[in-house]
Design an enzyme around this catalytic site. Structure first.
Site, PDB file in Angstrom:
ATOM      1  N   THR A  40       0.820  -1.212   0.000  1.00  0.00           N
ATOM      2  CA  THR A  40       0.000   0.000   0.000  1.00  0.00           C
ATOM      3  C   THR A  40       0.848   1.253   0.000  1.00  0.00           C
ATOM      4  OG1 THR A  40      -1.790  -1.124   1.162  1.00  0.00           O
ATOM      5  CG2 THR A  40      -1.774   1.266   1.284  1.00  0.00           C
ATOM      6  N   TYR A  54      -8.018   0.714  -3.660  1.00  0.00           N
ATOM      7  CA  TYR A  54      -6.868   1.197  -4.422  1.00  0.00           C
ATOM      8  C   TYR A  54      -6.091   0.020  -4.967  1.00  0.00           C
ATOM      9  CZ  TYR A  54      -4.767  -0.046   0.020  1.00  0.00           C
ATOM     10  OH  TYR A  54      -4.394  -0.737   1.146  1.00  0.00           O
ATOM     11  N   THR A 120       1.186  -4.227   4.240  1.00  0.00           N
ATOM     12  CA  THR A 120       0.885  -4.464   5.657  1.00  0.00           C
ATOM     13  C   THR A 120       0.285  -5.840   5.929  1.00  0.00           C
ATOM     14  OG1 THR A 120      -1.281  -3.397   5.420  1.00  0.00           O
ATOM     15  CG2 THR A 120       0.567  -2.011   6.138  1.00  0.00           C
ATOM     16  N   ASP A 121      -0.281  -6.498   4.914  1.00  0.00           N
ATOM     17  CA  ASP A 121      -0.974  -7.764   5.175  1.00  0.00           C
ATOM     18  C   ASP A 121      -0.064  -8.831   5.772  1.00  0.00           C
ATOM     19  OD1 ASP A 121      -3.374  -6.780   4.379  1.00  0.00           O
ATOM     20  OD2 ASP A 121      -3.504  -7.881   2.496  1.00  0.00           O
ATOM     21  N   LYS A 193      -0.729  -6.901  12.817  1.00  0.00           N
ATOM     22  CA  LYS A 193      -1.775  -6.059  12.244  1.00  0.00           C
ATOM     23  C   LYS A 193      -3.097  -6.484  12.870  1.00  0.00           C
ATOM     24  CE  LYS A 193      -3.755  -4.608   7.807  1.00  0.00           C
ATOM     25  NZ  LYS A 193      -3.675  -4.750   6.335  1.00  0.00           N
ATOM     26  N   GLU A 313      -4.899 -28.049  28.559  1.00  0.00           N
ATOM     27  CA  GLU A 313      -5.854 -28.388  27.497  1.00  0.00           C
ATOM     28  C   GLU A 313      -5.514 -29.719  26.815  1.00  0.00           C
ATOM     29  OE1 GLU A 313      -8.558 -26.806  27.140  1.00  0.00           O
ATOM     30  OE2 GLU A 313      -8.141 -24.941  28.210  1.00  0.00           O
TER      31      GLU A 313
END
Length: 356
Positions: A40, A54, A120-121, A193, A313
């Site tokens: 981006t 975009y 950023t992903d 993120k 767990e």
């Protein structure tokens, strides 16, 4: 117009002095290399109001640098276009290529710091991979933006300015790979993120290492996990990454994904479980079989700020499973790939997950 010889000599001398002063100023500035990969921060929208719609990876690194003349006041900057890709499409081979280039540059005496512009992903995954594999104390800063440069209130220019400022700072050395977004300086290990639109998208569950404001760093904590110079992994010795995949846990989960991954020959399966890395009782036998057939099973948590406790767990010791500590599934995958280049012993792998 007539100029006397004395005046011409004076003017020439003044020009030489000015040129000398400029050269001395440039020599005093740190040398920072910007490696561009797309994303981006290199994107463009159809209009100024397009902040979420975009095309990514459209602007080259030279144009990014030219569009931010303020950089010349804080560093001697040059750029290299490594890739031009939206980060969700990056591959393991891309990771290796980028990390090897970062490693090579970090060894050069004329390079004081390195900035990587990134989508950023998957920025957090690349930052963690570099943290684990590049042996240098020089600042490495990964940076992106949540809005393209064409948008109103675009954040990329300031983020990049901050990244160059941090990369050129002596006080950023030895702190591992850093991420500068939205004025924060985060550890490449911890940061994730957490929002997909807002400029405050990146944060760490343990808090930022510091802030950068108007080119000055303010530090609050330091990373304690092993990284960069203290890492036992070295990108210069890694030629390939083993296949590691993620299977998520959720209400009504079936064994389809786990069975398919095991049959596909993956070296490890990250189980992104609920809560404390919980595993639905109906798929436990499938994970046990995958382990028997040779795949490493690593319990992680899908909870954003999760922390998986060993033998809670699930009886990890009994099943010969590994827990991912506080790493989210996508980061657990990165560490598993790197660790598996050295060992497939589960006790050693668990040690690595505690230490890194």
């Amino acid at each position: 117009m007539y100029l006397s010889p004395r005046f011409r000599a004076f003017a020439a001398g003044a020009a030489l002095l000015a040129a000398s002063a400029l050269a001395q100023a440039q020599q005093a500035l740190p040398n920072v290399v910007i490696l561009a990969t797309g994303g981006t921060i290199a994107g463009a929208g159809a209009s100024a109001v397009n902040s979420a719609t975009y095309a990514a990876a459209k602007v080259g690194v030279e144009k990014l640098i030219a569009g931010l003349p303020e950089l010349s006041k804080i560093a001697n900057v040059r750029g290299e276009q490594v890739f031009q890709v939206a980060s969700e499409s990056l591959t393991n081979d891309n990771l290796l290529t980028l990390a090897k280039r970062v490693s090579a540059l970090s060894k050069q005496a004329d390079v004081d710091g390195i900035v990587i512009t990134h989508g950023t992903d998957t920025l957090e995954e690349t930052a963690y991979f570099l943290t684990l594999t590049v042996h240098t104390s020089k600042p490495i800063v990964v940076v992106g933006s949540m809005r393209p440069g064409t948008a109103l209130s675009a954040d990329g220019a300031l983020n990049l300015y901050d990244a160059v400022s941090v990369a050129g700072s002596k006080d950023a050395a030895g702190k591992g790979v850093l991420v500068t977004m939205n004025d924060n300086i985060d550890s490449g290990r911890d940061v994730s993120k957490n929002v997909n639109i807002k400029t405050s998208a990146f944060s760490s569950q343990w808090g930022p290492l510091g802030m950068v404001v108007e080119g000055k760093n303010y530090w609050f904590r330091a990373p304690v996990k092993r990284h960069t110079m203290s890492s036992e992994f070295d990108i210069d010795a890694i030629t390939a990454l083993p296949p590691v995949e993620i299977a998520m846990g959720y209400e009504g989960v079936s064994s389809i994904a786990i069975d398919a991954l095991a049959k596909g020959g993956v070296k490890a399966i990250i189980h992104g479980g609920t809560g404390n890395g919980s595993v639905a009782n109906r798929i436990v036998p499938n994970l046990q079989k995958a382990r028997t057939d040779g795949a490493i099973i690593i319990r992680s948590s899908r909870v954003p700020d999760g922390f998986v406790i060993r033998n809670a767990e699930q009886p990890d010791d009994k099943y010969d499973w590994v827990v991912a500590h506080d790493l989210r599934p996508q980061k657990a995958r990165i560490l598993a790939m790197v660790a598996l280049t050295k060992t497939s012993d589960t006790k050693e792998l668990q040690r690595i997950f505690w230490e890194y």
